[in-house]
Design a protein around this motif. Structure first.
Motif, PDB file in Angstrom:
ATOM      1  N   ARG A  70      10.032   6.406   0.843  1.00  0.00           N
ATOM      2  CA  ARG A  70       8.733   5.407   0.735  1.00  0.00           C
ATOM      3  C   ARG A  70       7.843   6.454   1.172  1.00  0.00           C
ATOM      4  N   ASN A 103       0.877  -1.126  -0.037  1.00  0.00           N
ATOM      5  CA  ASN A 103      -0.052  -0.189  -0.031  1.00  0.00           C
ATOM      6  C   ASN A 103       0.722   1.073   0.037  1.00  0.00           C
ATOM      7  N   GLU A 104       2.351   1.014  -0.292  1.00  0.00           N
ATOM      8  CA  GLU A 104       3.093   2.404  -0.294  1.00  0.00           C
ATOM      9  C   GLU A 104       3.595   2.557  -1.466  1.00  0.00           C
ATOM     10  N   PRO A 128       3.138   7.386   1.339  1.00  0.00           N
ATOM     11  CA  PRO A 128       1.853   6.729   1.102  1.00  0.00           C
ATOM     12  C   PRO A 128       1.322   6.843  -0.269  1.00  0.00           C
TER      13      PRO A 128
END
Length: 778
Positions: free
Chosen positions: A273, A253-254, A275
């Motif tokens: 990294r 989900n990143e 969101p």
């Protein structure tokens, strides 16, 4: 003297023909050439009225292209069919015709002359050919010296017709050549511009192809992914204006964001990294489509020195990085501070490079996976060796299991043999059922045939009885007529009066042939009008005499009768006329009865097609009419038949079998109206590729719950009156003709539509456009 005139005439012909030949290949418009040829022909033939009649491919009619004479302008709008009149006959057969006197030639059609109020006496007409194909005719009408045309005039007019064919062919060739020249000029101009554009595009494409080849070679090298990505970004700067470049890779989900441009030694090796919430990247990943923006905006997918870019970008291109299985691995993000519009070809190259990056990521992932698999494979090999020892026991258990399976296989083979035997018994039973069904279908056809034969016998008995009755009384009345005439002669009737009497009889014969038999009401009405005149003349028994005159159709010959009445007794004259009238009426009744019998026999012959092959070309309207004739005796007086027949093309089919369809369907409608009466409407029409026949009645309709069963064999609601095979046979025949049945039934309106392909029995099966529903009565 005659020889000198002939030489002068031949010299004039030669000069005129030479003059015509001189302008055949000139630049003179072809309409002027045609008019000149027609005028020259008129001059040599000595006519004023002539015309060129040409075939029009669009209207499929002959029209007057060039006309001379007093009615030339009125002829310009007149058309005719091939084979119509002398000109149409010549255009159809291609044979010259000389008609010295048109009144003696059956091919002459006076319609055009009557319309134009023109007196046509003699005609010379020859065909006009272009490349051995007849395209019209050249017609000359009425010589100015009133002489008739002769056979020796044909070669001269044929020569002029040849000139007309040459002019028409030259006109078509010249028009085709000019069109080709104009098209060639347009093509040369267009191709020259295209070549210049192609040369420029080819140079640019060559440069881009070299750059693309270099990038692909770099992607397929054994260098690390970081080196490959940075070097690809640098090469892309040579292709498009580019200030910033990043790669965003999906990881659960990143997003792992890697900075590629601007290049710096302090780039974060593992990336950043973040969101997975950047709207541009989410759209590209979700829809697998590239996004191009060329308006100022901040983006959270670009980095500078390891931090999000704080500068607005005026140009941004985000392209999905797709694996070989169409899964999105991430995005390639390109940006520029200044505003640019990337060319489509450049965008296509970048998109292709992004796909190759997807392959490179897959290859890198596969290499890592292979290393892990190799390590696990070594561990599994050691485990396999340890398990081999355990397999000995397993092999023993397997041997015992195989023995059990062999026993079960034997039992299974026995069961299969039993099943095969049962299948053979079922096949035999099925064959017997099919044979039984065939016999039942034949029985149904024979039952229908029996009903038709009974009806036809009744239809034939009525006119046959009339013929018998009339034939018995005709000899008596002939004898009475001769006796009455002899009585009149012995009574002193003069030859002149006898001739008047015979003229009246001849008048009665003519009227009897041309008119139908008068009804009682019409005789009564006519006798009332005659009664007043006879009463004024003092005729005794005026009422009876008036009726006799009306029956003899002599009301128009009253004055002649009154003259005879004044010379001889009224009964003497009327006895001859009355007996003769009875002979004529009986003869006419015989003729009508014979025509009725012939009509029934012709209908029965056409209905059964006894003298023709089973498969043939038929007119469905004629077949339906013949079926109605055969079923006439079964149609009650309270049932009316309405025919709405359209124009139908003839189709190749099994005519006798389709007649069975019309018979079954019409009989169903008659049964639906049994007792209550009503109307049966038969409507035919031709649609694109299909023919539709609708048979409708205004009966009570079919209950909804049985509409799906009516085509099943033996299904019927009239136990004891029907076998239930009528509609089943109808369905089979329609299926055999590759058509289908479309039915609709509600109270007061039942429609049974049979749809057949226009190509007939050789057409592929039609697709049904709606489900089958209802017919009225079974």
């Amino acid at each position: 003297m005659e020889s000198t005139e002939y030489l002068v005439t031949e010299e004039v012909k030669f000069n005129v023909l030479t003059e015509v030949c001189s302008f055949l290949n000139s630049a003179m418009p072809y309409d002027q050439q045609l008019n000149a040829i027609v005028e020259a022909a008129n001059k040599l033939l000595g006519v004023q009225n002539s015309s060129l009649i040409l075939w029009d491919e669009q209207t499929q009619l002959l029209h007057f292209h060039v006309a001379t004479g007093e009615k030339s302008q009125e002829l310009k709008g007149v058309t005719m069919r091939r084979g119509e009149g002398i000109a149409g006959w010549v255009a159809e057969h291609g044979i010259p015709v000389v008609v010295p006197d048109v009144t003696k030639d059956s091919r002459y059609n006076p319609k055009i002359s009557e319309i134009l109020h023109f007196d046509t006496q003699t005609i010379l007409c020859v065909p006009i050919r272009v490349r051995d194909m007849v395209i019209g005719s050249f017609e000359a009408v009425n010589r100015t010296d009133k002489r008739a045309f002769e056979e020796r005039d044909i070669p001269l007019l044929s020569a002029f017709a040849s000139f007309v064919g040459i002019v028409l062919e030259n006109s078509r060739t010249r028009y085709s050549y000019e069109e080709s020249q104009r098209e060639l000029e347009r093509l040369v101009q267009s191709k020259s511009s295209e070549v210049d554009i192609i040369n420029r595009d080819l140079t640019l494409k060559t440069q881009r192809m070299a750059l693309t080849t270099k990038i692909i070679s770099l992607i397929n090298s054994n260098r690390s992914m970081d080196d490959i990505l940075i070097e690809v970004a640098k090469q892309l700067q040579r292709l498009i204006p580019l200030d910033y470049a990043t790669v965003a890779l999906l990881q659960e989900n990143e997003l792992l964001l890697r900075e590629l441009l601007p290049f710096s030694e302090t780039l974060i090796p593992d990336g950043l990294r973040i969101p997975f919430d950047e709207s541009v990247i989410k759209y590209v990943v979700q829809y697998k489509r590239s996004i191009f923006h060329n308006r100022p905006r901040w983006y959270r997918c670009f980095l500078e020195q390891g931090r999000f870019l704080e500068t607005q970008l005026s140009t941004m291109l985000c392209i999905p990085i797709v694996a070989s299985d169409s899964a999105v691995l991430g995005t390639l993000n390109l940006g520029c501070i200044e505003k640019h519009s990337y060319e489509k070809e450049s965008v296509d190259i970048v998109t292709f490079i992004a796909k190759q990056l997807g392959v490179a990521f897959e290859r890198f992932t596969l290499r890592s996976s292979l290393e892990e698999v190799n390590q696990k494979l070594n561990e599994k090999t050691f485990e396999l060796r340890r398990n081999l020892i355990k397999m000995g026991d397993a092999n023993l258990r397997l041997f015992n299991t195989q023995q059990e399976l062999r026993e079960k296989d034997k039992r299974m083979n026995a069961l299969l043999q039993e099943v095969q035997r049962k299948n053979e018994e079922l096949q035999e039973t099925l064959a017997e059922l099919k044979e039984t069904q065939t016999q039942l279908v034949q029985s149904e056809k024979m039952a229908s045939l029996g009903q038709l034969v009974a009806g036809i016998a009744h239809e034939l008995n009525t006119p046959a009885g009339a013929i018998k009755a009339a034939s018995e009384i005709i000899p008596d009345y002939i004898q009475k007529t001769f006796f009455a005439y002899e009585t009149a002669v012995h009574a002193g009737m003069t030859v002149e009066h006898r001739q008047q009497l015979l003229a009246l009889i001849e008048r009665m014969i003519v009227v009897a042939k041309d008119h139908q038999r008068r009804t009682t009401s019409s005789i009564r009405e006519q006798s009332k009008q005659l009664l007043d005149v006879l009463t004024e003349r003092g005729i005794r028994n005026a009422r009876s005499i008036a009726k006799d005159i009306a029956r003899c159709y002599l009301d128009d010959e009253l004055e002649s009768l009154l003259k005879l009445f004044s010379e001889y007794s009224v009964p003497l004259v009327m006895d001859v006329l009355n007996n003769c009238s009875r002979v004529l009426v009986s003869s006419r009744d015989n003729q009508l009865s014979v025509e009725t019998i012939s009509k029934i026999v012709r209908a029965l012959k056409s209905y059964s097609y006894l003298d023709q092959s089973q498969e043939r070309v038929v007119d469905l309207n004629d077949d339906i009419e013949n079926t109605l004739t055969i079923l006439h005796s079964q149609i009650p007086e309270n049932v009316s038949i309405i025919r709405n027949f359209g124009d139908l093309p003839k189709i190749q089919c099994f005519g006798s079998e389709l007649n069975q369809v019309w018979t079954n369907t019409i009989q169903n409608a008659l049964q639906a109206l049994e007792g209550s009466g009503g109307t049966i409407t038969i409507e035919t029409s031709a649609l694109p590729d299909i023919i539709s026949v609708k048979i409708m009645d205004n009966g009570p309709g079919i209950p909804q719950e049985i509409q799906e069963k009516i085509f099943d064999p033996f299904f019927t609601t009239k136990r004891g009156k029907s076998t239930g095979l009528g509609l089943s046979i109808t369905q089979q025949i329609v299926d055999k003709h590759h058509g289908f049945i479309r039915l609709d039934s509600v109270p007061g309106n039942t429609s049974f539509e049979i749809v057949l392909p226009q190509q007939g029995i050789k057409a592929p099966p039609l697709k049904k456009k709606s489900s089958l529903i209802a017919v009225e009565a079974l």
